[in-house]
Motif scaffolding. Structure first.
Motif, PDB file in Angstrom:
ATOM      1  N   GLN A  40       0.834  -1.198   0.000  1.00  0.00           N
ATOM      2  CA  GLN A  40       0.000   0.000   0.000  1.00  0.00           C
ATOM      3  C   GLN A  40       0.867   1.247   0.000  1.00  0.00           C
ATOM      4  O   GLN A  40       1.625   1.477   0.935  1.00  0.00           O
ATOM      5  CB  GLN A  40      -0.944   0.021   1.194  1.00  0.00           C
ATOM      6  CG  GLN A  40      -1.946   1.181   1.128  1.00  0.00           C
ATOM      7  CD  GLN A  40      -2.883   1.214   2.318  1.00  0.00           C
ATOM      8  OE1 GLN A  40      -2.498   0.913   3.437  1.00  0.00           O
ATOM      9  NE2 GLN A  40      -4.135   1.588   2.079  1.00  0.00           N
ATOM     10  N   LYS A  44      -3.381   5.303  -1.334  1.00  0.00           N
ATOM     11  CA  LYS A  44      -3.841   4.356  -2.351  1.00  0.00           C
ATOM     12  C   LYS A  44      -4.466   3.125  -1.715  1.00  0.00           C
ATOM     13  O   LYS A  44      -4.253   2.842  -0.537  1.00  0.00           O
ATOM     14  CB  LYS A  44      -2.662   3.918  -3.234  1.00  0.00           C
ATOM     15  CG  LYS A  44      -1.978   5.055  -3.977  1.00  0.00           C
ATOM     16  CD  LYS A  44      -2.890   5.702  -4.987  1.00  0.00           C
ATOM     17  CE  LYS A  44      -2.145   6.727  -5.826  1.00  0.00           C
ATOM     18  NZ  LYS A  44      -3.048   7.398  -6.797  1.00  0.00           N
ATOM     19  N   ALA A  45      -5.218   2.385  -2.521  1.00  0.00           N
ATOM     20  CA  ALA A  45      -5.778   1.121  -2.065  1.00  0.00           C
ATOM     21  C   ALA A  45      -4.678   0.060  -2.033  1.00  0.00           C
ATOM     22  O   ALA A  45      -3.693   0.152  -2.767  1.00  0.00           O
ATOM     23  CB  ALA A  45      -6.905   0.682  -2.986  1.00  0.00           C
ATOM     24  N   PRO A  46      -4.834  -0.928  -1.169  1.00  0.00           N
ATOM     25  CA  PRO A  46      -3.856  -2.028  -1.142  1.00  0.00           C
ATOM     26  C   PRO A  46      -3.809  -2.760  -2.485  1.00  0.00           C
ATOM     27  O   PRO A  46      -4.800  -2.817  -3.209  1.00  0.00           O
ATOM     28  CB  PRO A  46      -4.384  -2.946  -0.036  1.00  0.00           C
ATOM     29  CG  PRO A  46      -5.209  -2.048   0.829  1.00  0.00           C
ATOM     30  CD  PRO A  46      -5.847  -1.075  -0.122  1.00  0.00           C
TER      31      PRO A  46
END
Lengths: 110, 118
Positions: A40, A44-46
């Motif tokens: 991550q 941001k998204a994983p």
């Protein structure tokens, strides 16, 4: 549902290798080959990096590898690059039909 | 192309309720294992809930009895009904997919921020 245990931070120089550990119990990490790792970046998204302990999704660099021994899983990143600097989380499926994440590890590329 | 788009977050007072939505495209929600995962500001990921393809639902102890996961097959959308909200529920909430028969999250939404504060 205790979180899996990860080191809070690790660091390495470009080109070096680092390993992040992830310790659970026989009810999660040790009981299933369903450990996954996520990268991550801030805001941001994983992103899935490793699944089923050691498998790499299409498009993920082969510099990323995973393994497991007993109740501890590990993520190794070889040939460190600046872009690898991020937070890394392990996750495991559990005997309760749920998931559990690790506390996260901040990787710093020196 | 697989896409997950969350919505419904916002500022809510303690004790209030909120419903999050996750609109999916490129795959069928009801044929997969759909989860909610949250991340408090500056903290790590916390798994919250799952609805399996067969309809079974499970929750983290921290939200059990207060949150309800559901899906609308006609809209291909996942929901999270959150009641009796507490300050510690403040987080970015992500929806994530695990393909049926797998136990890893291969697709994630961009997240929606829920802030519980008076």
């Amino acid at each position: 549902q205790s979180a899996l245990t990860q080191p809070a931070s690790v660091s390495g120089s470009p080109g070096q290798s680092i390993t992040i550990s992830c310790t659970g119990t026989s009810s999660d990490v040790g009981g299933y080959n369903y450990v996954s790792w996520y990268q991550q970046h801030p805001g941001k998204a994983p992103k899935l990096m490793i699944y089923d302990v050691s498998k790499r999704p299409s498009g993920v660099s082969n510099r990323f590898s995973g393994s497991k021994s007993g109740n501890t899983a590990s993520l190794t990143i070889s040939g460190l690059q600046a872009e690898d600097e991020a937070d890394y989380y392990c996750s495991s499926y559990t005997s309760s039909s749920t998931w559990v994440f690790g506390g996260g590890t901040k990787l710093t590329v020196l | 192309e697989v896409q997950l788009v969350e919505s419904g977050g916002g500022l809510i007072q303690p004790g209030g309720s909120l419903r999050l939505s996750c609109a999916a495209s490129g795959f069928t929600v009801s044929s997969n294992y759909m989860s909610w995962v949250r991340q408090a500001p500056g903290k790590g990921l916390e798994w919250v809930s799952v609805i399996y393809s067969g309809g079974s639902t499970y929750y983290a102890d921290s939200v059990k009895g207060r949150f309800t996961i559901s899906r609308d097959n006609s809209k291909n959308t996942l929901y999270l009904q959150m009641n009796s909200l507490r300050a510690e529920d403040t987080a970015v909430y992500y929806c994530a997919r695990a393909a049926a028969g797998t136990y890893y999250f291969d697709y994630w939404g961009q997240g929606t921020l829920v802030t519980v504060s008076s």
